[in-house]
Design an enzyme around this catalytic site. Sequence first.
Site, PDB file in Angstrom:
ATOM      1  N   HIS A  23      34.351  31.151  27.895  1.00 16.74           N
ATOM      2  CA  HIS A  23      33.834  32.543  27.921  1.00 16.74           C
ATOM      3  C   HIS A  23      34.012  32.999  29.316  1.00 16.74           C
ATOM      4  O   HIS A  23      34.272  32.510  30.354  1.00 16.74           O
ATOM      5  CB  HIS A  23      32.460  32.625  27.593  1.00 16.74           C
ATOM      6  CG  HIS A  23      31.593  31.951  27.909  1.00 16.74           C
ATOM      7  ND1 HIS A  23      31.501  30.592  28.104  1.00 16.74           N
ATOM      8  CD2 HIS A  23      30.639  32.114  29.024  1.00 16.74           C
ATOM      9  CE1 HIS A  23      30.681  30.126  29.036  1.00 16.74           C
ATOM     10  NE2 HIS A  23      29.988  31.107  29.457  1.00 16.74           N
ATOM     11  N   HIS A  76      35.526  34.597  35.213  1.00 14.96           N
ATOM     12  CA  HIS A  76      36.187  33.476  35.185  1.00 14.96           C
ATOM     13  C   HIS A  76      36.101  32.748  34.022  1.00 14.96           C
ATOM     14  O   HIS A  76      35.102  33.191  33.155  1.00 14.96           O
ATOM     15  CB  HIS A  76      35.989  32.517  36.490  1.00 14.96           C
ATOM     16  CG  HIS A  76      34.520  31.860  36.522  1.00 14.96           C
ATOM     17  ND1 HIS A  76      33.463  32.682  37.003  1.00 14.96           N
ATOM     18  CD2 HIS A  76      33.890  30.866  35.849  1.00 14.96           C
ATOM     19  CE1 HIS A  76      32.277  32.057  36.722  1.00 14.96           C
ATOM     20  NE2 HIS A  76      32.556  30.889  35.937  1.00 14.96           N
TER      21      HIS A  76
END
Length: 192
Positions: free
Chosen positions: A130, A44
């Site tokens: 990220h 995620h």
Amino acid sequence: METKHHYFFAVKLPKEMKDFLNGWIQSNQRDYEFGRWVHPEDYHITLAFLGYAEEKKLQDAIETMSSVLSDLSSFSLTLDKLGIFGPMKSPRIFWAGVVESEPLAEVQKKVFTQCLKLGFELDKKPFRPHITLARKYKGERFFNSEKLKSIRTEDHQTFEFEVSEVILYETHLDQSPKYKEFARFPLNAKNT
């Protein structure tokens, strides 16, 4: 004793993106000596980490987030290069980044600002989108920064994916995968 779960808002990655990243890791994992690899279902992009949340504040966040995001449409992101957090010699986190995106920055700002308004104490570090792939470098030699290359498909193309919802995840540290969807916030379909 009751378990206290942590919560965070994140961009949900579509299945094809998770599959692509998992396939890339299966092919390249031996080149990156990390101790703990993230379960593919747990990939995620974190927007706001809430930590432990009182039930009232959590409900307020759930009840208000749809309207906060109501004017935002789904958008595309492109997978970019690999990166690390922590000391270069022995990094803590190994991650995949995305190409800079105005729509992603807008979603994060709206989620983050709403959480602050509701009284959550959030990390004030700049947003660095990220996808965590692994933790705890275990190599016998210092980490080689030349390994932080761009991620590409087998035919050397970039991988683009659609972002269509924000999720409030609940953390279950004793399970794998450890992040469970607690609430969903769909973005509007793209205007074509």
